[in-house]
Scaffold this active site. Structure first.
Site, PDB file in Angstrom:
ATOM      1  N   PHE A 199     -25.915 -51.414  71.741  1.00 28.12           N
ATOM      2  CA  PHE A 199     -25.550 -50.044  72.104  1.00 28.12           C
ATOM      3  C   PHE A 199     -25.708 -49.169  70.873  1.00 28.12           C
ATOM      4  CE2 PHE A 199     -22.754 -46.393  72.512  1.00 28.12           C
ATOM      5  CZ  PHE A 199     -23.141 -45.901  73.750  1.00 28.12           C
ATOM      6  N   ASP A 222     -26.521 -50.684  62.408  1.00 25.38           N
ATOM      7  CA  ASP A 222     -25.678 -49.711  63.093  1.00 25.38           C
ATOM      8  C   ASP A 222     -24.234 -50.167  62.900  1.00 25.38           C
ATOM      9  OD1 ASP A 222     -24.125 -48.275  64.852  1.00 25.38           O
ATOM     10  OD2 ASP A 222     -25.553 -48.354  66.515  1.00 25.38           O
ATOM     11  N   LYS A 242     -17.705 -43.175  64.002  1.00 27.41           N
ATOM     12  CA  LYS A 242     -16.347 -43.480  64.470  1.00 27.41           C
ATOM     13  C   LYS A 242     -15.244 -43.421  63.390  1.00 27.41           C
ATOM     14  CE  LYS A 242     -17.428 -45.616  68.845  1.00 27.41           C
ATOM     15  NZ  LYS A 242     -18.745 -46.146  69.103  1.00 27.41           N
TER      16      LYS A 242
END
Ligand SMILES: *Cc1c(COP(=O)(O)O)cnc(C)c1O
Length: 398
Positions: free
Chosen positions: A129, A214, A243
């Site tokens: 993702f 990532d 995040k």
């Protein structure tokens, strides 16, 4: 009739008025233990005094000036990230997907700047993702996110998780980079083994490809190191983060080694909001706390404690939970019952968790969670599991 907010989310019935550390409080005073942390964002919980002060002090001075001017706190935050990582240079942006877009563009530009314009393909991994923009849904390769949005952005190839043969067969002269999450977040907390990350590093070196990590979800202490790549003893060329670095304020970044960062010359890439003074004040404040001596060791200690207790829950409730997943405080349980049912039952017990792929629930508390709060969460998990078992027994009797 259409709702005021577009119907792209299935929201819970809960609305919160305020937060205190690991707890969220509704307007009518219901207290909920937040082991979702806004999807691994609130690394220091809610209303952390140091973050509140940094943001409010900055809010009285200047909010936004654009990247037409210097932002001294951006330079400071970049230097601190460079000192703490493999990177030589940092680009700030506003989200994880935007950080990944930057990383993808950088990898392509790197090869183009060396006369290899056709070397733009990027290999990603099944279950990945990387975000919801057109390029990042192509990178993630998941059908459910691609469907209905026109032709998939060209230049992304996907291989099964851990299949070296398929990977090596796919690599050609047009392969620019490999892109991977060291621990898959949305995909179900699947950890990439250390030897596999080292192998990918070696493979990239042998083929002149770039390695992109990532770390949007794994970064900023989530796995018990500042960044997950540190566990493997190797480093990527480019890394996206988001995040946790903003502790709840929208903030992302691309970190890169010099040869990659150098291709982003004036005019090649940009963002209006990225690195604005408010975001930089909060980013620096987050680092003040997570880089303090002993903080990461404490995350590691708590994650072991938590995992032991989770293993106990798996033993006690084999009809509900199957196994423990994840690394550090990026933990979770693979469920036997549907993870959506488990999540709903936990919400009734006042524990927030986040479902992930592969029938997993993520237990991703703020990193400053206390031992006592871990115990409370384990108690809530136990209670919810017993409720679910009782439902199963009733179902069987009917
Ligand atoms: C959440 C996430 C993204 C996307 O971040 P957004 O801020 O939602 O754009 C990308 N990659 C990973 C690994 C993530 O967990």
């Amino acid at each position: 009739m259409i709702t005021p907010l577009m119907p792209n989310y299935a929201r819970s019935e809960l609305a919160f008025e305020r937060g205190e550390g690991c707890w969220l409080v509704t307007a009518d005073g219901r207290r909920v233990l937040d082991f979702g942390a806004g999807i691994a964002v609130n690394v220091l919980g809610h209303a952390h005094p140091h973050l509140v002060e940094a943001l409010t002090e900055q809010a009285k001075k200047v909010w936004h000036v654009s990247n037409l001017h210097n932002v001294p706190d951006a330079e400071r935050l970049a230097k601190r990230l460079i000192d703490a990582t493999f990177a030589d240079s940092v680009l700030f942006c506003n989200s994880g997907a935007e950080a990944n877009e930057g990383a993808i563009k950088m990898a392509r530009k790197y090869h183009a700047s060396r006369g290899e314009e056709n070397r733009y393909r990027i290999v990603t991994f099944e279950g990945a993702f990387h975000g919801r923009t057109l390029a990042t849904i192509a990178a993630g390769g998941q059908k459910k996110y691609l469907e209905g949005f026109g032709p998939k952005v060209e230049g992304f190839d996907q291989v099964p998780f851990g299949d070296r043969k398929a990977l090596e067969a796919l690599i050609g002269p047009d392969t620019a980079a490999l892109m991977i999450e060291p621990v898959q977040g949305e995909g179900g907390l699947r950890e990439v083994p250390t030897e596999e990350l080292r192998y990918l590093r070696d493979l990239c070196d042998r083929h002149g490809m770039l390695l992109i990590f990532d770390e949007v979800q794994t970064g900023v202490g989530r796995t018990g190191k500042l960044f997950a790549y540190e566990w493997a003893g190797i480093a990527p060329d480019i890394m996206s983060i988001a995040k946790g670095i903003g502790g709840g304020f929208p903030l992302g970044a691309v970190l890169a080694v010099e040869k990659c960062a150098a291709v982003f010359t004036p005019g090649t890439h940009g963002t209006t909001f990225g690195g604005n003074p408010l975001a930089m004040a909060v980013g620096n404040a987050v680092l003040d706390v997570v880089l303090a001596p002993g903080f990461m060791e404490d995350v590691q200690r708590k994650s072991l404690l938590f995992k032991q207790k989770l293993a106990g829950l798996v033993d006690q409730h084999p009809k509900v939970f199957e196994s423990v997943r994840g690394a550090g405080l990026l933990t979770g349980l693979r469920c036997v019952l549907p993870n959506g049912d488990v999540t709903a039952e936990l919400r009734k017990e006042n524990l927030l968790v986040v479902p992930a792929g592969d029938n997993v629930i993520r237990l991703i508390p703020p990193l400053n969670v206390s031992d006592a709060e871990i115990d409370i969460a384990v108690g809530m998990l136990d209670k919810a599991a017993r409720n679910l078992e009782a439902t199963l027994v009733r179902g069987a009797a009917e």
